[in-house]
Design an enzyme around this catalytic site. Structure first.
Site, PDB file in Angstrom:
ATOM      1  N   GLY A  31       0.743  -1.283  -0.186  1.00 16.45           N
ATOM      2  CA  GLY A  31      -0.202   0.009   0.028  1.00 16.45           C
ATOM      3  C   GLY A  31       0.874   1.383  -0.070  1.00 16.45           C
ATOM      4  N   GLY A  33      -0.661   4.384   0.181  1.00 17.34           N
ATOM      5  CA  GLY A  33      -1.392   5.542   0.794  1.00 17.34           C
ATOM      6  C   GLY A  33      -0.680   5.916   1.883  1.00 17.34           C
ATOM      7  N   ALA A  35      -0.846   5.629   5.194  1.00 19.68           N
ATOM      8  CA  ALA A  35      -0.475   4.387   6.140  1.00 19.68           C
ATOM      9  C   ALA A  35       0.579   3.899   5.558  1.00 19.68           C
ATOM     10  CB  ALA A  35      -1.730   3.360   6.616  1.00 19.68           C
ATOM     11  N   GLY A  36       0.723   3.360   4.374  1.00 22.31           N
ATOM     12  CA  GLY A  36       1.787   2.537   3.954  1.00 22.31           C
ATOM     13  C   GLY A  36       2.856   3.387   4.067  1.00 22.31           C
ATOM     14  N   PHE A 134     -15.645  20.491  13.341  1.00 25.01           N
ATOM     15  CA  PHE A 134     -16.000  19.075  12.674  1.00 25.01           C
ATOM     16  C   PHE A 134     -17.168  18.371  13.318  1.00 25.01           C
ATOM     17  CE2 PHE A 134     -13.757  16.551   9.094  1.00 25.01           C
ATOM     18  CZ  PHE A 134     -13.767  17.618   8.235  1.00 25.01           C
ATOM     19  N   ASP A 228      -8.739  -5.474  -0.786  1.00 19.81           N
ATOM     20  CA  ASP A 228      -7.916  -6.723  -0.796  1.00 19.81           C
ATOM     21  C   ASP A 228      -7.075  -7.161   0.253  1.00 19.81           C
ATOM     22  OD1 ASP A 228      -8.722  -5.882  -3.303  1.00 19.81           O
ATOM     23  OD2 ASP A 228      -6.520  -5.301  -3.988  1.00 19.81           O
ATOM     24  N   GLN A 247     -19.594   3.124   7.325  1.00 19.17           N
ATOM     25  CA  GLN A 247     -19.908   4.600   7.379  1.00 19.17           C
ATOM     26  C   GLN A 247     -20.464   4.886   6.241  1.00 19.17           C
ATOM     27  OE1 GLN A 247     -17.228   8.126   8.383  1.00 19.17           O
ATOM     28  NE2 GLN A 247     -18.260   7.819  10.033  1.00 19.17           N
ATOM     29  N   HIS A 249     -21.562   8.469   4.930  1.00 20.60           N
ATOM     30  CA  HIS A 249     -21.454   9.965   4.913  1.00 20.60           C
ATOM     31  C   HIS A 249     -22.650  10.701   4.690  1.00 20.60           C
ATOM     32  CE1 HIS A 249     -19.683  13.666   4.645  1.00 20.60           C
ATOM     33  NE2 HIS A 249     -18.608  13.325   5.076  1.00 20.60           N
ATOM     34  N   LEU A 259     -17.882  12.840  -2.487  1.00 24.69           N
ATOM     35  CA  LEU A 259     -18.004  13.490  -1.402  1.00 24.69           C
ATOM     36  C   LEU A 259     -18.131  14.773  -1.421  1.00 24.69           C
ATOM     37  CD1 LEU A 259     -17.799  12.687   1.759  1.00 24.69           C
ATOM     38  CD2 LEU A 259     -15.586  13.454   1.656  1.00 24.69           C
ATOM     39  N   GLU A 262     -17.324  16.939   5.128  1.00 19.47           N
ATOM     40  CA  GLU A 262     -17.843  17.626   6.355  1.00 19.47           C
ATOM     41  C   GLU A 262     -17.468  19.108   6.543  1.00 19.47           C
ATOM     42  OE1 GLU A 262     -18.325  14.639   9.351  1.00 19.47           O
ATOM     43  OE2 GLU A 262     -17.409  15.719  10.713  1.00 19.47           O
ATOM     44  N   ARG A 293     -21.321  11.783  12.091  1.00 22.78           N
ATOM     45  CA  ARG A 293     -22.015  11.227  10.700  1.00 22.78           C
ATOM     46  C   ARG A 293     -23.265  10.359  10.702  1.00 22.78           C
ATOM     47  NH1 ARG A 293     -16.100  10.687   7.898  1.00 22.78           N
ATOM     48  NH2 ARG A 293     -15.858  13.149   7.727  1.00 22.78           N
ATOM     49  N   HIS A 359     -18.897   5.610   2.711  1.00 23.40           N
ATOM     50  CA  HIS A 359     -17.831   6.518   2.926  1.00 23.40           C
ATOM     51  C   HIS A 359     -16.489   5.608   3.602  1.00 23.40           C
ATOM     52  CE1 HIS A 359     -15.582  10.007   2.917  1.00 23.40           C
ATOM     53  NE2 HIS A 359     -15.573   9.901   4.435  1.00 23.40           N
ATOM     54  N   GLU A 383      -6.719   2.492   7.158  1.00 22.82           N
ATOM     55  CA  GLU A 383      -8.175   1.870   6.838  1.00 22.82           C
ATOM     56  C   GLU A 383      -8.320   0.350   6.876  1.00 22.82           C
ATOM     57  OE1 GLU A 383     -10.544   4.571   4.356  1.00 22.82           O
ATOM     58  OE2 GLU A 383     -12.146   3.169   4.625  1.00 22.82           O
ATOM     59  N   ARG A 394     -16.969   6.513  13.297  1.00 27.94           N
ATOM     60  CA  ARG A 394     -15.725   7.311  12.960  1.00 27.94           C
ATOM     61  C   ARG A 394     -16.125   8.693  13.094  1.00 27.94           C
ATOM     62  NH1 ARG A 394     -12.612   9.893   8.840  1.00 27.94           N
ATOM     63  NH2 ARG A 394     -13.651   8.880   7.097  1.00 27.94           N
ATOM     64  N   SER A 399      -9.475   9.712  10.683  1.00 26.93           N
ATOM     65  CA  SER A 399      -8.878   8.649   9.690  1.00 26.93           C
ATOM     66  C   SER A 399      -7.549   9.107   9.159  1.00 26.93           C
ATOM     67  CB  SER A 399      -9.852   8.192   8.614  1.00 26.93           C
ATOM     68  OG  SER A 399      -9.157   7.461   7.702  1.00 26.93           O
ATOM     69  N   LEU A 400      -7.167  10.275   8.699  1.00 30.83           N
ATOM     70  CA  LEU A 400      -5.989  10.847   8.302  1.00 30.83           C
ATOM     71  C   LEU A 400      -5.212  10.456   9.534  1.00 30.83           C
ATOM     72  CD1 LEU A 400      -6.765  13.812   6.017  1.00 30.83           C
ATOM     73  CD2 LEU A 400      -6.207  11.543   5.378  1.00 30.83           C
TER      74      LEU A 400
HETATM   75  C1  LIG Z   1     -13.475  11.138  -0.777  1.00 30.18           C
HETATM   76  C2  LIG Z   1     -12.948  10.856   0.819  1.00 30.18           C
HETATM   77  C3  LIG Z   1     -12.575  12.008   1.477  1.00 30.18           C
HETATM   78  C4  LIG Z   1     -11.870  11.714   2.742  1.00 30.18           C
HETATM   79  N1  LIG Z   1     -11.904  12.886   3.656  1.00 30.18           N
HETATM   80  C5  LIG Z   1     -11.206  12.521   4.909  1.00 30.18           C
HETATM   81  C6  LIG Z   1     -10.779  13.630   5.803  1.00 30.18           C
HETATM   82  O1  LIG Z   1     -10.937  14.895   5.358  1.00 30.18           O
HETATM   83  N2  LIG Z   1     -10.330  13.345   6.993  1.00 30.18           N
HETATM   84  C7  LIG Z   1      -9.884  11.959   7.369  1.00 30.18           C
HETATM   85  O2  LIG Z   1      -9.685  11.882   8.379  1.00 30.18           O
HETATM   86  N3  LIG Z   1     -10.253  11.095   6.480  1.00 30.18           N
HETATM   87  C8  LIG Z   1     -10.938  11.221   5.396  1.00 30.18           C
HETATM   88  N4  LIG Z   1     -11.108  10.226   4.483  1.00 30.18           N
HETATM   89  C9  LIG Z   1     -10.642   8.773   4.720  1.00 30.18           C
HETATM   90  C10 LIG Z   1      -9.200   8.757   4.564  1.00 30.18           C
HETATM   91  O3  LIG Z   1      -8.852   9.439   3.587  1.00 30.18           O
HETATM   92  C11 LIG Z   1      -8.795   7.267   4.351  1.00 30.18           C
HETATM   93  O4  LIG Z   1      -9.222   6.356   5.542  1.00 30.18           O
HETATM   94  C12 LIG Z   1      -7.283   7.054   4.460  1.00 30.18           C
HETATM   95  O5  LIG Z   1      -6.645   7.959   3.580  1.00 30.18           O
HETATM   96  C13 LIG Z   1      -6.871   5.646   4.004  1.00 30.18           C
HETATM   97  O6  LIG Z   1      -5.537   5.767   4.142  1.00 30.18           O
HETATM   98  P1  LIG Z   1      -4.719   4.195   3.859  1.00 30.18           P
HETATM   99  O7  LIG Z   1      -3.316   4.612   3.695  1.00 30.18           O
HETATM  100  O8  LIG Z   1      -5.240   3.402   4.778  1.00 30.18           O
HETATM  101  O9  LIG Z   1      -5.391   3.629   2.452  1.00 30.18           O
HETATM  102  P2  LIG Z   1      -5.395   4.279   0.817  1.00 30.18           P
HETATM  103  O10 LIG Z   1      -4.861   5.723   0.911  1.00 30.18           O
HETATM  104  O11 LIG Z   1      -6.645   3.744   0.213  1.00 30.18           O
HETATM  105  O12 LIG Z   1      -4.412   3.387   0.092  1.00 30.18           O
HETATM  106  C14 LIG Z   1      -4.270   1.938  -0.005  1.00 30.18           C
HETATM  107  C15 LIG Z   1      -2.937   1.753  -0.836  1.00 30.18           C
HETATM  108  O13 LIG Z   1      -3.182   0.131  -0.774  1.00 30.18           O
HETATM  109  C16 LIG Z   1      -2.921  -0.191  -2.309  1.00 30.18           C
HETATM  110  N5  LIG Z   1      -3.449  -1.552  -2.463  1.00 30.18           N
HETATM  111  C17 LIG Z   1      -4.836  -1.905  -2.354  1.00 30.18           C
HETATM  112  N6  LIG Z   1      -4.973  -3.382  -2.860  1.00 30.18           N
HETATM  113  C18 LIG Z   1      -3.722  -3.578  -3.286  1.00 30.18           C
HETATM  114  C19 LIG Z   1      -3.342  -4.831  -3.676  1.00 30.18           C
HETATM  115  N7  LIG Z   1      -3.866  -6.140  -3.823  1.00 30.18           N
HETATM  116  N8  LIG Z   1      -1.907  -5.111  -4.112  1.00 30.18           N
HETATM  117  C20 LIG Z   1      -1.164  -4.064  -3.817  1.00 30.18           C
HETATM  118  N9  LIG Z   1      -1.504  -3.004  -3.496  1.00 30.18           N
HETATM  119  C21 LIG Z   1      -2.550  -2.784  -3.110  1.00 30.18           C
HETATM  120  C22 LIG Z   1      -3.235   0.830  -2.955  1.00 30.18           C
HETATM  121  O14 LIG Z   1      -2.797   0.791  -4.397  1.00 30.18           O
HETATM  122  C23 LIG Z   1      -2.856   1.944  -2.236  1.00 30.18           C
HETATM  123  O15 LIG Z   1      -1.743   2.624  -2.602  1.00 30.18           O
HETATM  124  C24 LIG Z   1     -11.920  10.265   3.102  1.00 30.18           C
HETATM  125  C25 LIG Z   1     -11.932   9.220   2.273  1.00 30.18           C
HETATM  126  C26 LIG Z   1     -12.406   9.560   1.214  1.00 30.18           C
HETATM  127  C27 LIG Z   1     -12.981   8.511   0.293  1.00 30.18           C
END
Ligand SMILES: Cc1cc2nc3c(=O)[nH]c(=O)nc-3n(C[C@H](O)[C@H](O)[C@H](O)COP(=O)(O)OP(=O)(O)OC[C@H]3O[C@@H](n4cnc5c(N)ncnc54)[C@H](O)[C@@H]3O)c2cc1C
Length: 581
Positions: A31, A33, A35-36, A134, A228, A247, A249, A259, A262, A293, A359, A383, A394, A399-400
Site C-alpha cells: 500500500g 497511501g 498509512a503505507g 467537525f 484486498d 460508515q 457519509h 463526497l 464535512e 455522521r 464512505h 483503513e 468514526r 482517519s487521516l
Molecule cells: C473522498 C474521501 C474523503 C476523505 N476525507 C477525509 C478527511 O478529510 N479526513 C479524514 O480523516 N479522513 C478522510 N477520508 C478517509 C481517509 O482518507 C482514508 O481512510 C485514508 O486516507 C486511508 O489511507 P490508507 O493509507 O489506509 O489507504 P489508501 O490511501 O486507500 O491506500 C491504499 C493503498 O493500498 C494499495 N493496494 C490496495 N490493494 C492492493 C493490492 N491487492 N496489491 C497492492 N497494493 C494494493 C493501493 O494501491 C493504495 O496505494 C476520506 C475518504 C474519502 C474516500
C-alpha cells in the site's frame, strides 16, 4: 530454485508465468497511501531495508482524495483528553479506549511533523495552523489544507519516502499472503505491467491496503478500494474485526455520490428539506448539522424516506450561499469545482443536492496498537486495519490521523521484529508462487459464465439495499443469500481477456474475490448483532444493548464460511453513557 513440476512456472497454453527471480526485502509494505508510506518511513528510519508494493501509483491511492482535514489538539485551550472523549463517544463506546488515548496523544506530533516535512496547512489569523469545527467534536480541532488535505499530506509523504531511497514497486498487485504455521513468510504479487507473478520474501509484512467501500453502491471511495489486503489476510488465517460497521457519509453529491466534505458544514453549511425546514432541529437540537455522521446520515435518510426530499426526490439541500463568494473560494475551492463540473451548480449561488452514501470502513484486520495481527510477522495499519479507534462510528478527521499515528507505530514494530525473524524459507515461497501461477491460469481457462463486472454491480446494489443506512433482520437475511449466490457464481466463471500484460480483467476478478469474501462477513456480523450502535442501525432492534453487545465481532475463515466470535472492548478511561448531541 526448489519446487515441483506439478506446478509449472508457466502454462503450456500461454497465460501467466512465474518470475524465476525471487525478490526479498526485510520489511515489505503493501500500500502506497498515507498509512503505507508512513509505515515505510518509520521502518526505514528504524534501520530496516524497506520496499513498498502498490497496485496503483502511490499518488493515486484514495488518501489523495481526503478533503476536510485531520484532527489534533494543537491549541492550549484544547486537550488530548477532550479529543479522546469525543472519539470514544462518537464511536458509540465500541472503540478500545487505550488505543484512542494513543491516537489523541500522538496527534499533535504527527501533524507538526508533516508540517516540518513540507505540508502547507491553511493558516489562522495568528499565523498558526488553522482548525475548523467537525462533527461530534467539542472543539474546532480539524487542521486542514483548504479542502485538499489528503492531497497535500500524500504528496509530502511520497516525496519524503523517495528522498529516503525507499524502493516503490508500482502496479504490483498482491494476490496472496504466504503463511506457514502461524508465521508470515512474504507475499505473491502480480506485476500488472509485465504479466508475471513474483514471490516476495519478507521478515515482516505490513498490510496498508485501505478500505472496502466499493463493496457498496453509492460510494465516495475510489474504485480501487476493494478491501484486498484485509481479505487476503483473512484467507491466510488472521481474523477481521467489526466488519458490520460501515460508515455512510451524510453528504454526497446527488447523482455521482462524490463526497461533499464535512468541512462544508464545518464552515457553516446548513441542511434544508423540501419543506424549507432546517430539519436537524428534530434530531440533534444542540449539535445541529455538526452532529456525528451516523446521526446526520440517518436524519437525512428519514427526511427522504418520509417524502420531505427536495420536490419529493431522494435528496436534500446543503446550503453555503450565505457564506459569501470570497469565503467559499478561499476555504472550499475543490468542492466548488466538483459542484460546477459534476452537477452544473455553483454553490456560491445555489444549494447543493446531497444524499447519504457509503464512505468509510470502520472494520478491518484485527490488530493491536503496534499493528500486530494474530499471524506472526504480519502487521497492518490505516483503513485496512481495525485497532479499534473508531468503534461503531468514526469522527471526521480521525482517519487521516489514524494512518499517521498507527502507520508509524506499525513501521517501527515491523523493523524491530525483522532481525529476530527465522531464516527465509525459499522452498515454501516457491511452492506458493507455483500455486498462484496455476490458480491464475485456472481463472483464465474457465469459460465465462457471467461477467465479473456484472456480478460486482449486483453485489454493490445488494449491499446498499440490504445493509445500508437502516437495516432490518429479514431484509438482511435475504441479502446474505444473494451475496452467497454471487460468491458461488464468481467461483465458476472465467474472464474474457486472456493476455498477460495489463490484464485488468484479471485484476478486476481478483478484487471481486476480495469484495464478496468481505461482503459475506459484513452480512453475517450485521445479522448477528441484534442492537443499534453507531452506524449499525436496525429497525427491528432500535436500541443499543450494552448488556449483550458491548463487544467486538471477530471473524475467522472456516471451511463452510466465516466463524464469528466476540471479544471484550477495552474500557477504563471514560464511562459508558447514553449518546446525546
Ligand atoms: C473522498 C474521501 C474523503 C476523505 N476525507 C477525509 C478527511 O478529510 N479526513 C479524514 O480523516 N479522513 C478522510 N477520508 C478517509 C481517509 O482518507 C482514508 O481512510 C485514508 O486516507 C486511508 O489511507 P490508507 O493509507 O489506509 O489507504 P489508501 O490511501 O486507500 O491506500 C491504499 C493503498 O493500498 C494499495 N493496494 C490496495 N490493494 C492492493 C493490492 N491487492 N496489491 C497492492 N497494493 C494494493 C493501493 O494501491 C493504495 O496505494 C476520506 C475518504 C474519502 C474516500
Amino acid at each position: 530454485m526448489a519446487g515441483s513440476d506439478d506446478f509449472p512456472l508457466s502454462s503450456s497454453t500461454g497465460g501467466f508465468e512465474g518470475a524465476r527471480e525471487l525478490l526479498a526485502h526485510e520489511v515489505v509494505v503493501i500500500g502506497g497511501g498515507l498509512a503505507g508510506l508512513r509505515a515505510a518511513l518509520a521502518a526505514a528510519n528504524a534501520g530496516a531495508e524497506v520496499a513498498v508494493f502498490t497496485k496503483v501509483h502511490p499518488i493515486r491511492s484514495h488518501s489523495v482524495a481526503a478533503q476536510g482535514g485531520i484532527n489534533a489538539a494543537l491549541r492550549e485551550d484544547d486537550s488530548v483528553e477532550s479529543h479522546a472523549f469525543d472519539t470514544v463517544k462518537g464511536s458509540d463506546y465500541l472503540a478500545d479506549q487505550d488505543a484512542v488515548m494513543l491516537l489523541a496523544s500522538e496527534a499533535p506530533d504527527r501533524v507538526r511533523e508533516m508540517e516540518h516535512w513540507g505540508t502547507v496547512f491553511s493558516r489562522a489569523e495568528d499565523g498558526r495552523i488553522a482548525q475548523r469545527p467537525f462533527g461530534g467534536a467539542g472543539y474546532p480541532r480539524t487542521a486542514y489544507a483548504q479542502d485538499r488535505t489528503g492531497h497535500n499530506l500524500l504528496h509530502t509523504l511520497f516525496e519524503t519516502a523517495l528522498g529516503q531511497g525507499i524502493r516503490v514497486y508500482e502496479e504490483y498487485f498482491i494476490t496472496r499472503i504466504v503463511v506457514s504455521g502461524d508465521r508470515c513468510l512474504g507475499v505473491v504479487a502480480l506485476n500488472i505491467r509485465e504479466g508475471q507473478l513474483h514471490s516476495i520474501q519478507a521478515r515482516s509484512v505490513v498490510i496498508a491496503t485501505g478500505g472496502y467501500g466499493r463493496i457498496f453502491d453509492r460510494s465516495t471511495n475510489a474504485v480501487i478500494n476493494t478491501g484486498d489486503g484485509a481479505s487476503l489476510a483473512y484467507r491466510a488465517g488472521a481474523p477481521i474485526e467489526d466488519m458490520e460497521f460501515v460508515q455512510f457519509h451524510p453528504t454526497t453529491l446527488y447523482g455521482t455520490n462524490i463526497l461533499m466534505s464535512e468541512g462544508i458544514r464545518g464552515e457553516g453549511g446548513l441542511l434544508w428539506n423540501g419543506e424549507g425546514e432546517r430539519f436537524m432541529e428534530r434530531y440533534a437540537p444542540k449539535a445541529m448539522e455538526l452532529a456525528p455522521r451516523d446521526i446526520v446520515a440517518r436524519s437525512i435518510q428519514t427526511e427522504i424516506d418520509e417524502g420531505r426530499g427536495i420536490d419529493g426526490k431522494p435528496f436534500v439541500h446543503l446550503d453555503i450561499t450565505h457564506l459569501g463568494a470570497e469565503h467559499v473560494k478561499e476555504r472550499l475551492p475543490g468542492i466548488r469545482e466538483i459542484c460546477i463540473n459534476f452537477a452544473g451548480i455553483d454553490p456560491i449561488e445555489k444549494p447543493i443536492p446531497i444524499q447519504p452514501g457509503q464512505h468509510y470502513s470502520m472494520g478491518g484486520l484485527a490488530c493491536d496498537s503496534d499493528g500486530a495481527t494474530e499471524v506472526t510477522g504480519l502487521l497492518t495499519a490505516g483503513e485496512a486495519a481495525c485497532v479499534s479507534v473508531h468503534g461503531a462510528n468514526r469522527l471526521g478527521g480521525n482517519s487521516l490521523l489514524e494512518t499517521l499515528v498507527f502507520g508509524r507505530r506499525a513501521g517501527v514494530a515491523a523493523a524491530s521484529q525483522a532481525p529476530t525473524a527465522p531464516e527465509p524459507d525459499e522452498a515454501l515461497m516457491d511452492v506458493a508462487l507455483r500455486e498462484e501461477v496455476a490458480r491464475m491460469n485456472g481463472i483464465l481457462m474457465r469459460p465465462v459464465e457471467e461477467r465479473h463486472a456484472d456480478l460486482k454491480e449486483r453485489l454493490q446494489k445488494v449491499m446498499f439495499e440490504h445493509f445500508g443506512v437502516f437495516r432490518n433482520g429479514p431484509v438482511m437475511k435475504e441479502g446474505l443469500e444473494m451475496v452467497q449466490k454471487i460468491k458461488a457464481a464468481l467461483e465458476i466463471t472465467g474472464i474474457d481477456y486472456h493476455g498477460s500484460v495489463f490484464n485488468q480483467a484479471l485484476v478486476g476478478y481478483l478484487e471481486m474475490e476480495s469484495m464478496v469474501e468481505l461482503a459475506e462477513v459484513i452480512a453475517m456480523g450485521a445479522i448477528a448483532r441484534e442492537e443499534s450502535r453507531g452506524s449499525h442501525s436496525r429497525i427491528d432492534f432500535p436500541d443499543r444493548d450494552d448488556e449483550r453487545w458491548l463487544k467486538h465481532t471477530f471473524a475467522y475463515v472456516g471451511e463452510d464460511g466465516p466463524i464469528i466470535e466476540y471479544r471484550e472492548v477495552t474500557l477504563g478511561h471514560f464511562e459508558v453513557k447514553e449518546r446525546v448531541y
